[in-house]
Design an enzyme around this catalytic site. Structure first.
Site, PDB file in Angstrom:
ATOM      1  CB  SER A  79      30.250  62.381-139.034  1.00  9.81           C
ATOM      2  OG  SER A  79      28.733  62.049-138.549  1.00  9.81           O
ATOM      3  CG  HIS A  98      24.895  57.431-133.625  1.00  8.94           C
ATOM      4  ND1 HIS A  98      24.240  58.139-132.550  1.00  8.94           N
ATOM      5  CD2 HIS A  98      24.345  58.846-134.083  1.00  8.94           C
ATOM      6  CE1 HIS A  98      23.433  59.212-132.560  1.00  8.94           C
ATOM      7  NE2 HIS A  98      24.427  59.916-133.892  1.00  8.94           N
ATOM      8  CD  GLU A 118       4.692  72.653-154.265  1.00  8.32           C
ATOM      9  OE1 GLU A 118       4.457  73.101-155.219  1.00  8.32           O
ATOM     10  OE2 GLU A 118       4.774  72.685-153.253  1.00  8.32           O
ATOM     11  CE  LYS A 173      29.373  73.838-137.916  1.00  9.92           C
ATOM     12  NZ  LYS A 173      30.944  73.118-138.245  1.00  9.92           N
ATOM     13  CG  ASP A 174      23.584  70.033-135.206  1.00  7.54           C
ATOM     14  OD1 ASP A 174      24.836  71.252-135.921  1.00  7.54           O
ATOM     15  OD2 ASP A 174      23.911  69.635-134.642  1.00  7.54           O
TER      16      ASP A 174
HETATM   17  C1  HEM Z   1       7.238  64.561-145.218  1.00  2.78           C
HETATM   18  C2  HEM Z   1       6.698  65.326-144.664  1.00  2.78           C
HETATM   19  C3  HEM Z   1       5.802  66.320-145.145  1.00  2.78           C
HETATM   20  C4  HEM Z   1       5.552  66.971-147.003  1.00  2.78           C
HETATM   21  C5  HEM Z   1       6.810  66.382-147.603  1.00  2.78           C
HETATM   22  C6  HEM Z   1       4.452  67.293-146.830  1.00  2.78           C
HETATM   23  C7  HEM Z   1       4.015  68.075-148.648  1.00  2.78           C
HETATM   24  C8  HEM Z   1       2.838  68.245-147.901  1.00  2.78           C
HETATM   25  C9  HEM Z   1       2.528  69.140-149.340  1.00  2.78           C
HETATM   26  C10 HEM Z   1       3.206  69.711-150.420  1.00  2.78           C
HETATM   27  C11 HEM Z   1       1.726  69.718-149.656  1.00  2.78           C
HETATM   28  C12 HEM Z   1       0.611  70.429-150.772  1.00  2.78           C
HETATM   29  C13 HEM Z   1       0.431  72.307-150.169  1.00  2.78           C
HETATM   30  C14 HEM Z   1      -0.432  73.225-150.777  1.00  2.78           C
HETATM   31  O1  HEM Z   1      -0.324  73.271-151.759  1.00  2.78           O
HETATM   32  O2  HEM Z   1      -1.407  73.554-149.774  1.00  2.78           O
HETATM   33  C15 HEM Z   1       0.498  69.138-147.902  1.00  2.78           C
HETATM   34  C16 HEM Z   1      -0.747  69.636-147.867  1.00  2.78           C
HETATM   35  C17 HEM Z   1      -0.866  68.808-147.011  1.00  2.78           C
HETATM   36  N1  HEM Z   1      -0.326  67.989-145.513  1.00  2.78           N
HETATM   37 FE1  HEM Z   1       1.731  67.552-146.081  1.00  2.78          FE
HETATM   38  N2  HEM Z   1       3.525  67.371-145.978  1.00  2.78           N
HETATM   39  C18 HEM Z   1       3.896  65.732-144.810  1.00  2.78           C
HETATM   40  C19 HEM Z   1       3.475  65.838-143.551  1.00  2.78           C
HETATM   41  C20 HEM Z   1       2.036  65.810-143.433  1.00  2.78           C
HETATM   42  C21 HEM Z   1       1.722  65.358-142.015  1.00  2.78           C
HETATM   43  C22 HEM Z   1       2.664  64.459-141.001  1.00  2.78           C
HETATM   44  C23 HEM Z   1       1.111  65.593-142.304  1.00  2.78           C
HETATM   45  C24 HEM Z   1      -0.968  64.957-141.390  1.00  2.78           C
HETATM   46  C25 HEM Z   1      -0.730  64.198-140.202  1.00  2.78           C
HETATM   47  C26 HEM Z   1      -0.351  66.306-143.733  1.00  2.78           C
HETATM   48  C27 HEM Z   1      -1.109  67.354-143.620  1.00  2.78           C
HETATM   49  C28 HEM Z   1      -1.593  68.276-144.926  1.00  2.78           C
HETATM   50  C29 HEM Z   1      -2.707  68.040-145.312  1.00  2.78           C
HETATM   51  C30 HEM Z   1      -4.189  67.697-144.381  1.00  2.78           C
HETATM   52  C31 HEM Z   1      -2.779  69.180-145.912  1.00  2.78           C
HETATM   53  C32 HEM Z   1      -3.568  70.254-146.834  1.00  2.78           C
HETATM   54  C33 HEM Z   1      -3.556  71.037-146.772  1.00  2.78           C
HETATM   55  C34 HEM Z   1      -2.440  72.193-147.496  1.00  2.78           C
HETATM   56  O3  HEM Z   1      -2.856  71.426-148.605  1.00  2.78           O
HETATM   57  O4  HEM Z   1      -2.550  73.097-146.452  1.00  2.78           O
HETATM   58  N3  HEM Z   1       1.149  66.558-144.179  1.00  2.78           N
HETATM   59  N4  HEM Z   1       1.695  68.334-147.796  1.00  2.78           N
END
Ligand code: HEM
Lengths: 418, 253
Positions: A217, A213, A285, A241-242
């Protein structure tokens, strides 16, 4: 664009003490935006939306998840089977990760095509690269949490990379693990950091927007805004648009969630982690595959690790590697070709990363890795000097309004006409 | 630019779908027409019930199904007392009671399926050193899913000329390495179906696959049903948002 007069007395009371409504008005309502942005400019707001989705679904998952090697896998399956709509929350989070990277990669390539990393937006670009790195760390640690076979072995392979560093390597790996192998302490710290980093990303997104900002842009023509005739207020034009873009994203995202929720994942991660059984093939992944390919392209472990990190870090210096003053590839005939070759190169790297490093994949992996660095380190600086850019239009407003500017390429193409 | 875009998108999708090829030491399973595949797919209840019978009478001798509760069987169309009866057929350990002792009692609908072996070591000892995997997630945990499971169950054959099988192994081209420690589990007439369906190997294999696909993804039917509503809603919403975007921008051109 003077400060608005607030009618509601409560709003006025608050705004006088803390001008938050004025701030919102300036940055989301009145905010002057180039009038010629095309749909590639939707991806930033889409990424922000997905970050919120990830945090909301993640916090809900964390309410039911247990970070312990004996319980993690079962706790995720309890979420899938016994928690009300747990399957939905988890599939939203799993597929949300993939959508997030898809959107962010498009966002980054948009920047590469239209030269959005050039002055005065270098810092904006660099903050973006930091966000990308943190996203990768977050996603990698998230992948470990369900404690399936791929979780365990990906964690083992990736943490082991640090052992490549001379002298301190081994100690660093043990320090990362919190022990002598990937085990419960590793899972615990990964959960802690996986919870933390998205909020750090959130903070960085604010800095990213602050920088945005300040100079506003870039736009498909890559020329500066000359005056009010070149801009339109963010609201209602870009809010409308968004919103439309967000609905399209939701269609794609939710089609995966409801009809192919495991499209992006490896079946092996539905097998509980077993330190005694190595999977046939260990793959990260899809969004990390290009980097995995670069890592494996070098026969020497340290070399591979260094190149892999370098492939991202190089983006930090891109604003200074690009010697051309012209931003948009639309006026840079040679750079435009190089851009598309780079896109193909990155896809080739991803494809190589998905396959076992054997035979032809080794050759393609090496060529594609070499080309990646040649692109940034040699071609981009050289082309900036050698290329003869096409003439730039006078202003954004002129060609869009159909008056004056007769410059080639400046007439909006149907796709960009929004 | 458009053409290149399309080419880029196509290449990208290709890269995504370019999963590692089937390993050479394994045949590719043929695609079957499952009741539960496709956007409108639901599990065939009769097949699920027959499949449950096959699991109970054949597979349960070696394979656990730890993530499934007896109460979940209500989804196959069984009444409460039938579910209670299925559970009561198994004993589980419980306790300690007030006297501090462990005791056994008949299983309840709220219990998970009782495993055939107390631990992995016993299971291996009873199976020539091989571990029969838990089947709760089997169609999600193998490349090829339900098609793979079906192909594996009907795929037993005589080994090709000159192939030496290891002690206690059977030839199965669909299994990685083509030698499997599981003896052919299904033989013509191994079960007698309550609904009178002839128990051919193919029939039993298809039915138990349907049952195990449900055990792996009990959310499938609800997921697809909700998904159709959500997508229809989003299509309308997207249309409306596009129209309003056009309207908002119309004064600019
Ligand atoms: C930048 C944002 C985030 C990304 C890119 C991300 C990515 C991921 C990925 C790739 C998995 C594995 C999925 C699977 O195969 O089960 C995962 C699992 C998990 N994430 Fe995140 N996550 C994000 C934010 C968060 C936040 C903010 C929390 C909690 C406060 C969280 C909690 C969990 C938990 C508890 C799991 C395990 C459960 C599961 O496997 O489904 N994640 N996350």
């Amino acid at each position: 664009m003077s400060a608005p007069q607030w009618k509601n007395p409560i709003v006025r009371w608050i705004d006088y003490r803390m001008p938050i409504f004025t701030l919102i008005h300036h940055d989301l309502v009145d905010y002057p935006t180039p009038r010629n942005l095309n749909y590639w400019w939707n991806f930033g707001s889409l990424a922000g939306f997905l970050l919120v989705v990830m945090i909301v679904t993640g916090v809900m998952l964390a309410m039911h998840y247990t970070p312990h090697v004996d319980l993690a896998f079962v706790s995720v399956e309890r979420i899938m089977r016994d928690v009300n709509y747990g399957w939905l929350i988890r599939y939203l989070h799993m597929n949300g990760g993939s959508m997030f990277f898809l959107v962010v990669y498009i966002h980054v390539f948009r920047g590469l095509y239209y030269g959005s990393y050039k002055a005065p937006r270098e810092l904006l670009w660099m903050l973006g690269v930091v966000i990308l790195i943190l996203m990768m760390a977050t996603a990698f640690m998230g992948y470990v949490l369900p404690w399936g076979q791929m979780s365990f072995w990906a964690a083992t392979v990736i943490t082991n990379l640090f052992s490549a560093f001379p002298v301190v390597g081994e100690s660093v790996v043990h320090w990362l693990w919190g022990g002598f192998s990937v085990d419960n302490p590793t899972l615990n710290r990964f959960f802690s950091l996986h919870y933390l980093l998205p909020f750090v990303i959130f903070g960085l997104v604010f800095l990213h927007l602050w920088a945005l900002h300040t100079h506003k842009s870039n736009n498909p023509l890559g020329i500066d805004v000359k005056g009010p005739q070149d801009t339109i207020p963010f609201h209602p034009y870009y809010t409308a648009k968004d919103m439309f873009g967000m609905a399209v994203l939701l269609l794609v995202y939710l089609a995966f969630v409801f009809f192919a929720p495991n499209f992006f994942t490896e079946p092996d991660n539905y097998i509980p982690a077993d330190p005694m059984v190595t999977p046939h093939q260990i793959v990260p992944e899809w969004y990390l595959l290009p980097f995995y390919a670069i890592l494996r392209a070098v026969p020497n472990k340290l070399g591979g690790v260094v190149l892999m990190f370098a492939s991202i870090l190089i983006l930090f210096v891109l604003p200074w590697l690009d010697t051309s003053k012209v931003k948009s590839a639309r006026f840079r005939p040679i750079y435009k070709q190089l851009f598309w070759i780079l896109v193909v190169d990155c896809i080739a790297l991803g494809w190589v990363g998905a396959n076992r490093p054997e035979g032809v994949y080794i050759v393609i992996g090496r060529i594609a890795t070499a080309y990646y660095f040649v692109h940034f380190l040699i071609l981009v600086p050289l082309v900036g000097w050698l290329e003869r850019p096409r003439p730039l239009p006078e202003s954004i407003g002129a060609p869009v309004l159909g008056g004056g500017g007769a410059a080639v390429g400046a007439t909006p193409k149907p796709m960009e006409k929004a | 630019m458009r053409g290149k875009l399309m080419a880029g998108a196509a290449a990208f999708l290709f890269a995504l779908s370019a999963n590692p090829a089937w390993a050479v030491e394994q045949s590719r399973p043929a695609a079957q027409d499952w009741s539960f595949s496709g956007v409108f797919g639901v599990f065939d209840r009769a097949a699920q019930q027959r499949g449950f019978q096959v699991y109970q009478q054949v597979c349960a001798a070696c394979h656990s199904l730890k993530l499934v509760h007896y109460r979940d069987l209500a989804a196959l169309g069984y009444a409460d007392d039938e579910v209670k009866a299925f559970a009561a057929g198994k004993e589980v350990q419980d306790g300690p009671n007030d006297a501090g002792e462990m005791f056994t009692r008949p299983a309840l609908p709220s219990d998970h399926f009782v495993s055939p072996f107390a631990n992995a070591q016993v299971a291996r000892a009873a199976n020539n050193g091989a571990l029969p995997p838990d089947l709760s997630l089997i169609t999600k945990a193998r490349k090829g899913g339900a098609d793979y499971l079906y192909a594996l169950l009907v795929g037993y054959a005589d080994p090709p000329e000159g192939m030496e099988l290891m002690e206690g192994m059977s030839y199965n081209p669909y299994f990685a390495g083509r030698q499997i420690a599981m003896p052919p589990p299904l033989a013509e007439g191994a079960v007698e179906f309550a609904d009178g369906t002839p128990a051919t190997v193919e029939q039993m294999a298809a039915d138990v696959t349907t049952f195990l696909a449900w055990a792996s993804e009990p959310d499938l039917e609800e997921r697809k049903r909700l998904g159709i509503k959500v997508i229809l809603f989003l299509l309308v919403l997207t249309g409306l948002l596009y129209a309003s975007k056009r309207k908002v921008w119309s004064d600019l051109h």
